[in-house]
Design an enzyme around this catalytic site. Sequence first.
Site, mmCIF file in Angstrom:
data_model
loop_
_atom_site.group_PDB
_atom_site.id
_atom_site.type_symbol
_atom_site.label_atom_id
_atom_site.label_comp_id
_atom_site.label_asym_id
_atom_site.label_seq_id
_atom_site.Cartn_x
_atom_site.Cartn_y
_atom_site.Cartn_z
ATOM 1 N N GLN A 135 -1.422 -14.949 8.874
ATOM 2 C CA GLN A 135 -0.614 -14.282 7.851
ATOM 3 C C GLN A 135 -1.071 -14.576 6.419
ATOM 4 O O GLN A 135 -1.696 -15.592 6.144
ATOM 5 C CB GLN A 135 0.848 -14.702 7.972
ATOM 6 C CG GLN A 135 1.079 -16.178 7.718
ATOM 7 C CD GLN A 135 2.531 -16.615 7.906
ATOM 8 O OE1 GLN A 135 3.060 -17.373 7.109
ATOM 9 N NE2 GLN A 135 3.163 -16.123 8.952
ATOM 10 N N GLU B 233 2.936 -10.773 5.121
ATOM 11 C CA GLU B 233 4.309 -11.259 4.987
ATOM 12 C C GLU B 233 4.761 -11.042 3.541
ATOM 13 O O GLU B 233 4.150 -11.583 2.619
ATOM 14 C CB GLU B 233 4.353 -12.760 5.321
ATOM 15 C CG GLU B 233 5.717 -13.398 5.129
ATOM 16 C CD GLU B 233 5.712 -14.913 5.382
ATOM 17 O OE1 GLU B 233 4.629 -15.489 5.633
ATOM 18 O OE2 GLU B 233 6.798 -15.516 5.316
ATOM 19 N N HIS C 51 -7.066 -11.001 -4.081
ATOM 20 C CA HIS C 51 -6.655 -9.696 -3.552
ATOM 21 C C HIS C 51 -6.529 -9.758 -2.032
ATOM 22 O O HIS C 51 -6.997 -10.704 -1.403
ATOM 23 C CB HIS C 51 -7.664 -8.612 -3.945
ATOM 24 C CG HIS C 51 -9.059 -8.856 -3.436
ATOM 25 N ND1 HIS C 51 -10.065 -9.398 -4.216
ATOM 26 C CD2 HIS C 51 -9.629 -8.665 -2.223
ATOM 27 C CE1 HIS C 51 -11.176 -9.506 -3.507
ATOM 28 N NE2 HIS C 51 -10.945 -9.071 -2.283
ATOM 29 N N GLU D 31 -8.263 -4.352 -2.387
ATOM 30 C CA GLU D 31 -9.621 -3.794 -2.341
ATOM 31 C C GLU D 31 -9.692 -2.783 -1.201
ATOM 32 O O GLU D 31 -9.116 -2.999 -0.123
ATOM 33 C CB GLU D 31 -10.635 -4.919 -2.122
ATOM 34 C CG GLU D 31 -12.068 -4.457 -2.265
ATOM 35 C CD GLU D 31 -13.086 -5.599 -2.191
ATOM 36 O OE1 GLU D 31 -12.676 -6.781 -2.209
ATOM 37 O OE2 GLU D 31 -14.292 -5.292 -2.103
#
Lengths: 183, 183
Positions: free
Chosen positions: A26, A95, A122, A168
Amino acid sequence: MSRHFDQAQGLTEEHDPATHEFVFNQTMLRIKDPERALKFYTSVLGMTLIKRLDFDEMKFTLYFLACIPPERLIDWSNDDNQRIVQTFSRPAMLELTHNWGDESDDSVSYHSGNEQPKGFGHIGFAVPHIDDACERFESLGVEFKKKPNDGGMKGIAFIKDPDGYWIEIFTPDRLPDLLGGRL
Amino acid sequence: MSRHFDQAQGLTEEHDPATHEFVFNQTMLRIKDPERALKFYTSVLGMTLIKRLDFDEMKFTLYFLACIPPERLIDWSNDDNQRIVQTFSRPAMLELTHNWGDESDDSVSYHSGNEQPKGFGHIGFAVPHIDDACERFESLGVEFKKKPNDGGMKGIAFIKDPDGYWIEIFTPDRLPDLLGGRL
């Protein structure tokens, strides 16, 4: 033969059996307004809400999202407990954390990590056709940090989510040519 | 039937075919010292360096890591271009960005996102046995933000990587019980 594919200082060659089943599961980002963020991630990026967890005492809610093609929805259980296990077992879950009240508190905004103080940069999504994807993003009113033809790295885009986090966007097949001069 | 598994404001029900093949591929974190960070991610968490990309003109290097059990290393190509495509196609890649010179610049440190200004929170790893994993982390000298028995959420730990980023550690099978009172 090394278990790593390129060389670098610091790489540990031994693969400790204790880590064999570790899963990078996550990435957590705080969001101001879940309605706004969920609309973005489920429409613009097509993600599916897999599990919502409300923490009443601590006044926050977690939303776990994944990229799931419709034909793979059957992999996920409708049983809440089973789906909690799946949510925390599988790779590439996003999350989103909502602290209740943030959405109506003008003093709250979250930090993208790309202004000072920098840190997180990112998240990134692979798409089959970068130009089609970016035309669609434009038609949906998505904010761009960089369009595919801007700047030095043609063929890679950065969009912003509603909180300002950078995302991205790239097409994997096109990257060897794109990166060719730099390897 | 909804394509989402829980309810929330903002969810888009339609799954736009344009997004069917989107993959949540990567999470990028800036790091000060690649030797220190690569040692941590390849030893403590057992990750494998899949691709290193050096950008000489712009003076930075990207390191792409994944959790790969040794028997699955054969899934990855030894051809650089093929492996670039794989690196940007697959879910759950960790991208570490090193701006050259940061490692010897005392003024540079990166922001975890968990102090003001907040934003990004953490990455998270599933492990088969939380207690064994945390004992091993302790023996390796890893810094903890929260041990499994600290605080309200027993059975979940947070460790810190060498740059101070938080990494949540949990065992999926144990989470339904752990979260039981909160659903």
